[in-house]
Design a protein around this motif. Structure first.
Motif, short mmCIF file in Angstrom:
data_model
loop_
_atom_site.label_atom_id
_atom_site.label_comp_id
_atom_site.label_asym_id
_atom_site.label_seq_id
_atom_site.Cartn_x
_atom_site.Cartn_y
_atom_site.Cartn_z
N PRO A 178 0.94 -1.15 0.13
CA PRO A 178 -0.11 -0.07 0.05
C PRO A 178 0.85 0.98 0.12
O PRO A 178 0.53 2.35 -0.48
N TRP A 179 2.07 1.36 0.66
CA TRP A 179 2.72 2.31 0.76
C TRP A 179 3.42 2.78 -0.78
O TRP A 179 3.52 4.05 -1.09
N LEU A 180 3.61 2.01 -1.68
CA LEU A 180 4.15 2.22 -2.90
C LEU A 180 3.17 2.96 -3.59
O LEU A 180 3.42 3.69 -4.58
N GLN A 183 0.12 4.30 -2.29
CA GLN A 183 -0.77 5.62 -1.78
C GLN A 183 0.46 6.68 -1.55
O GLN A 183 0.30 7.61 -1.63
N ARG A 184 1.79 6.23 -1.03
CA ARG A 184 2.75 7.35 -0.70
C ARG A 184 3.20 7.81 -2.04
O ARG A 184 3.59 8.99 -2.36
N LEU A 185 3.91 6.80 -3.19
CA LEU A 185 4.60 7.15 -4.14
C LEU A 185 3.73 7.60 -5.46
O LEU A 185 4.23 8.02 -6.47
N GLY A 186 2.23 7.08 -5.34
CA GLY A 186 1.47 7.41 -6.49
C GLY A 186 1.75 6.51 -7.71
O GLY A 186 1.31 6.76 -8.92
N LEU A 187 2.19 5.26 -7.52
CA LEU A 187 2.32 4.32 -8.49
C LEU A 187 0.91 3.66 -9.15
O LEU A 187 0.19 3.62 -8.37
N PHE A 188 0.84 3.62 -10.39
CA PHE A 188 -0.30 3.32 -11.03
C PHE A 188 -0.82 2.15 -10.66
O PHE A 188 0.00 1.09 -10.38
N ASN A 189 -1.98 1.75 -10.27
CA ASN A 189 -2.69 0.79 -9.47
C ASN A 189 -4.04 0.36 -10.29
O ASN A 189 -4.75 -0.49 -9.56
N ASN A 190 -4.39 0.70 -11.30
CA ASN A 190 -5.80 0.51 -11.82
C ASN A 190 -5.52 -0.61 -13.05
O ASN A 190 -5.51 -0.39 -14.12
N TYR A 191 -5.45 -2.00 -12.40
CA TYR A 191 -5.32 -2.99 -13.35
C TYR A 191 -6.42 -3.59 -13.72
O TYR A 191 -6.67 -4.92 -14.05
N ARG A 192 -7.83 -3.14 -13.50
CA ARG A 192 -8.85 -3.73 -13.64
C ARG A 192 -9.14 -4.02 -15.16
O ARG A 192 -8.83 -3.20 -16.06
#
Length: 285
Positions: free
Chosen positions: A253-255, A257-266
């Motif tokens: 989660p830190w990666l 939420q904190r770094l803003g790494l792309f996370n929309n793999y839907r």
């Protein structure tokens, strides 16, 4: 029920490098009612030469769509001729110059595959487009073979409910090419802060994921997501002159939420249109 499991995978030679401009302009003029725009198109044709369609331009797919409209019309007529009420023996799927034909697999339609291939060659010859014989092929999905279209591998598999359906994950070479590109991004910016690297990487990652976010890309996305996380962790550890990936130092989660790494793999599954009673989508039967 339809059984269109025979697939004619057509690969066009040289990717439209030899399209005569006068034929392309004539087809554009049939759809565009703008004299000034057509005049500009004519001037550009004089500058760029007499043949070929520019690669990588935003209008390149549209030009190929317009140029191959006659092929669609010829195949649509063949589809209507072989129609049996609500059922069809032929289907076409095309985007720009990526063309796939599906033919019913019953023995009585063996002649249809030859007839369609002949008609297709005649129409392409009129347009001065040739078929790459080495890459074009006829496959049978019912025999465990697969075809490729628009970066996807298309298979025929049985679902958990025992129903035949289409399974189309991204091609392995597409995933490999993206991971190689990702590696190059981190290599070129290994001395840069992780925030800047992520700012450069996120738009590219978002575009690649959206291109394949249909069908059966979940397994591929999990592999890519793990690879991205690992690259980010290694970048952080190298900045601290340490080895490893820092699995205990930074949580997942830190990666994001904190770094803003792309996370929309839907993954989005396309909705199927309503079909007449008793009919199923041509790739699912």
């Amino acid at each position: 029920m339809q059984y269109k499991t025979r697939v004619i995978d057509v690969d066009l030679q040289a990717d439209f490098d030899h399209i005569p401009h006068h034929l392309l302009c004539a087809k554009v003029a049939q759809r565009v009612n703008d004299p000034e725009g057509l005049h500009v198109r004519k001037l550009r044709r004089k500058v760029s030469g007499k043949k070929g369609v520019a690669q990588g331009g935003v209008l390149a797919p549209l030009r190929r769509h317009l140029y191959l409209t006659a092929v669609d019309q010829r195949l649509e007529r063949a589809k209507e001729v072989t129609r049996r009420g609500p059922y069809t023996s032929l289907e076409e799927a095309r985007f720009a110059d990526d063309l796939v034909l599906l033919v019913e697999a019953s023995p009585q339609h063996a002649w249809l595959r030859k007839a369609v291939a002949k008609r297709l060659r005649e129409e392409l010859a009129t347009l001065q487009v040739t078929i790459n014989e080495e890459k074009s092929r006829i496959v049978d999905l019912a025999q465990g073979e697969h075809c490729s279209c628009l970066g996807f591998d298309c298979w025929r598999v049985r679902s958990r409910r025992g129903v035949w359906r289409a399974w189309y994950p991204p091609r392995l070479k597409k995933r490999t090419a993206w991971l190689r590109k990702l590696k190059e991004i981190f290599r070129r910016h290994q001395s840069q802060p992780i925030d800047r690297v992520i700012a450069l990487m996120n738009p590219l990652l978002r575009g690649w994921v959206r291109s394949f976010a249909v069908g059966d890309a979940s397994r591929c996305f999990r592999y890519v997501k793990d690879g991205v996380e690992k690259k980010v962790r290694r970048h952080l550890m190298r900045a601290r002159k340490r080895r490893g990936c820092g699995w205990k130092r930074w949580s997942r989660p830190w990666l994001y939420q904190r770094l803003g790494l792309f996370n929309n793999y839907r993954v989005y599954r396309p909705r199927l249109q309503a079909l007449p009673t008793g009919e199923v989508p041509y790739l699912l039967a």
